[in-house]
Design an enzyme around this catalytic site. Structure first.
Site, PDB file in Angstrom:
ATOM      1  N   ASP A 116      45.019  46.740  44.208  1.00 54.02           N
ATOM      2  CA  ASP A 116      44.759  47.556  45.386  1.00 54.02           C
ATOM      3  C   ASP A 116      45.328  46.824  46.614  1.00 54.02           C
ATOM      4  OD1 ASP A 116      43.837  49.558  47.109  1.00 54.02           O
ATOM      5  OD2 ASP A 116      41.946  49.786  46.043  1.00 54.02           O
ATOM      6  N   GLU A 142      36.492  55.033  52.758  1.00 58.72           N
ATOM      7  CA  GLU A 142      36.085  53.720  52.253  1.00 58.72           C
ATOM      8  C   GLU A 142      34.834  53.204  52.967  1.00 58.72           C
ATOM      9  OE1 GLU A 142      39.417  51.215  51.042  1.00 58.72           O
ATOM     10  OE2 GLU A 142      40.720  52.967  51.071  1.00 58.72           O
TER      11      GLU A 142
END
Ligand code: NAG
Ligand code: NAG
Ligand code: NAG
Ligand code: NAG
Ligand code: NAG
Length: 627
Positions: free
Chosen positions: A308, A514
């Protein structure tokens, strides 16, 4: 010029071309060669620098044709909201990607780079793209074929902009709605998440032989490489804290968070992205047991594993505290492509040094590069590295918007319909004197789309892209004689003094992505609750909730006549009016448990002491009033 000169010149040209081609014959560039032979031939020709370059993914803002060429960069990405220009056209995207690709193709071996982007609910960074409902809504549909068609449409829109790779689908199983990414999860139930992996054959094309287990498959120029993410346990963190620790035994991990990976791999998913989260205290980005031993060796996944964004940096706390350790642990765990994304020279220098010092074995580099090349060969990137404009009309096409509208209709869940079962409020009449539309989310395309829309965090307002707000959808739907009054946050006096036939109140969460969406209270922020009280206290009302997860609604439920969970529907708000006014019936069933209070969490279907406000699977139905 004699009369035979033209055929003779033609013959000479042919013969010389043949000679030239023969001299330059490169096995790896020959699509008739078997995959393994192409990979082997190319690997044999590559230097260490060329191999390490393949493992690097950089952000477009630091990518230039010269950087691509000098460092042999294997991949570029657009971070959330990273675009060639605000409101850039499809053509501008194609030109930007091709420009970088030319840098890659001008290297000694001419290995094409692969451009990736987060297309998680349609091609969401791109102006004018069709924005589909977020996954939390799609789980409601229980309709894998619909999800597959969304994959088809998304692949076309992404290819329209010259991009061959998407960081989707998110196959997280969100077990706690306090998590700011819960809306990226189809369901708390792993079986629904497994069903929804049908988006992968939509994005990549249908794998012809499922028995070729683990081999990546992407069917050519109108399809894209997909990415199952985030491996593994991303949705299971303590209290839903983003990137935190998933505390669960191996059996729990395998039965809740792992199953959708089995489906993804058997469908030929090209890539898997590693989760920021930890499993029982160990960061997934350094978990060799799960990444190499389980995913690659046991499950036989043959595509590439990608980190990521700054994922290896975050192995240490604070992030980037010991970069050499991060590189050693991340690459050592089995990550093949590193989303760096900015300081690529630091990564390249560090990895090169560690290979030269034999801290990281050459066999690990070869495994990574082989996997990256395998995906690039399989998807035809060597044959078609440069995009043209032939698909630009696919972006935001009428057909795709119709599909998104259909999806919206199937994602809505009717939670309450009338104060008594004998007097349902929905469907609403189209022809009446005067109606009120109210609430912070009634005329706000940005909130309706949620995070990961045009920018990372999403944007409020109506200027972000093209679409239909719920207010406009209502206006489009009612009889021309019906007066539609819009007031964002009316006071009770105003509502009482007007003689409205009924009101539609649209409230919910603002956009977030997020950790910015992590919440320990799951409340609808003000003025949402005041709007509900002011309107529903004075006139019959249907409340439509726009949110990335179940939110606290119990305190207001008695005042509300009808309640609809609309999740994050995207640009095609018309799908909501289609149901409210009865052109179609409600069919959606909750794919999440609707809580009463946050102190019940975590609470998922199948738990002991299950006491939800609305249980998993709940959803009232209405019939279409259309003949
Ligand atoms: C966006 O779509 C609208 C029509 O829906 C069109 O008029 C406009 O030119 C498009 N903009 C871009 C940048 O493609
Ligand atoms: C989880 O969150 C807590 C509280 O913010 C923090 O102290 C801890 O370091 C986090 N754990 C991980 C693995 O990120
Ligand atoms: C960083 O990690 C390396 C490799 O694991 C280790 O040898 C070194 O001591 C660490 N440095 C610091 C400052 O912690
Ligand atoms: C990249 O990393 C190197 C090595 O740590 C550092 O010296 C340099 O300043 C960094 N560059 C940027 C642009 O951050
Ligand atoms: C709920 O949490 C959010 C974000 O965590 C915070 O901004 C807000 O003030 C909280 N609301 C209440 C009513 O506590």
């Amino acid at each position: 010029m004699g009369r035979f000169s033209i055929p003779i010149m033609g013959f000479m040209l042919l013969c010389c071309l043949a000679a030239l081609t023969e001299a330059k014959y490169l096995k790896y560039k020959d699509p008739k060669q078997p995959l393994g032979a192409r990979i082997k031939d190319l690997m044999n020709k590559m230097t260490l620098a060329e191999k390490i370059g393949q493992m690097v993914q950089i952000e477009r803002s630091v990518a230039t044709p010269d950087v691509m060429k000098t460092y042999f960069i294997g991949s570029v990405l657009s971070g959330g909201g990273s675009v060639p220009a605000p409101k850039a056209s499809a053509e501008a995207w194609v030109n930007m990607v091709n420009e970088l690709q030319k840098g890659s193709l001008s290297t000694r071996l001419g290995i094409p780079m692969i451009y990736g982007i987060d297309a998680v609910h349609g091609h969401n960074n791109v102006y004018n793209a069709t924005i589909f409902p977020h996954n939390v809504g799609l789980g409601v549909t229980r309709d894998p074929q619909l999800i597959k068609r969304i994959g088809d449409a998304t692949a076309l829109e992404v290819r329209a902009t010259g991009i061959p790779y998407v960081f989707a689908p998110c196959i997280a199983v969100c077990r706690d709605p306090r998590w700011g990414r819960c809306y990226e999860s189809y369901s708390e139930d792993p079986k629904i998440v497994q069903q929804m992996t049908e988006i992968i054959p939509g994005l990549q094309g249908e794998i012809p032989v499922k028995s070729r287990k683990g081999v990546p498959f992407v069917a050519g120029k109108q399809k894209v490489a997909a990415c199952a993410k985030h491996f593994v346990g991303d949705g299971g963190t303590t209290k839903g804290i983003d990137e935190n620790n998933t505390v669960i035994g191996l059996n729990g991990l395998l039965s809740i968070h792992m199953p959708a990976y089995y489906n993804s791999i058997s469908m030929g998913v090209a890539t898997v992205m590693i989760s920021y989260s930890s499993w029982n205290g160990k960061r997934m980005h350094e978990n060799r047991d799960l990444v190499t031993d389980f995913l690659k060796n046991k499950l036989k996944f043959k595509g590439f594993v990608i980190s990521d964004w700054q994922g290896i940096d975050r192995i240490t706390s604070p992030p980037h505290a010991n970069y050499s350790y991060s590189v050693e642990a991340g690459v050592g765990a089995g990550i093949d492509m590193i989303m760096v994304p900015y300081n690529f020279t630091e990564f390249i220098d560090d990895l090169t040094d560690q290979v030269k010092r034999k801290i990281i074995p050459m066999s690990r580099i070869d495994d990574a590069v082989k996997r990256i090349l395998r995906v690039k060969f399989v998807m035809g990137l060597f044959e078609n590295p440069v995009a043209d404009f032939s698909l630009v009309n696919q972006l935001g096409s009428k057909e795709h918007r119709e599909l998104a509208r259909e999806a919206v209709r199937k994602t809505l869940v009717l939670l309450k319909n009338g104060k008594s079962a004998y007097k349902p409020l929905l469907p609403l009449p189209k022809k009446t004197a005067k109606i009120l539309v109210a609430g912070s989310h009634a005329d706000n395309l940005g909130h309706q789309c949620g995070g990961w829309t045009i920018t990372w965090q999403g944007l409020g307002g109506n200027d972000l892209t093209t679409g239909t707000t719920i207010l406009n959808a209502v206006k489009n739907t009612v009889d021309p004689s019906t007066q539609v009054v819009y007031s964002e946050n009316p006071d009770a006096e105003f509502v009482k003094s007007n003689k409205f036939s009924f009101a539609i109140v649209v409230v919910g969460e603002p956009s977030y992505a997020e950790m910015f969406g992590d919440s320990n209270n799951l409340t609808i922020p003000e003025p949402g609750p005041s709007t509900i009280s002011n309107v529903c206290g004075a006139v019959q009302c249907v409340v439509v909730v726009i949110s990335g997860r179940p939110v606290i609604i119990q305190p207001y439920l008695a005042k509300i006549d009808a309640l609809v969970a609309a999740w994050l529907p995207g640009t095609e708000g018309q799908g909501i009016a289609d149901l409210l006014f009865g052109d179609y019936g409600f069919t959606g069933k909750l794919a999440r448990t609707w809580l009463k209070t946050v102190d019940q969490l975590p609470m998922n279907v199948g738990d002991p002491h299950y006491d939800p406000l609305f249980p998993f699977g709940f959803g009232l139905t209405t019939k279409s009033t259309k003949n």
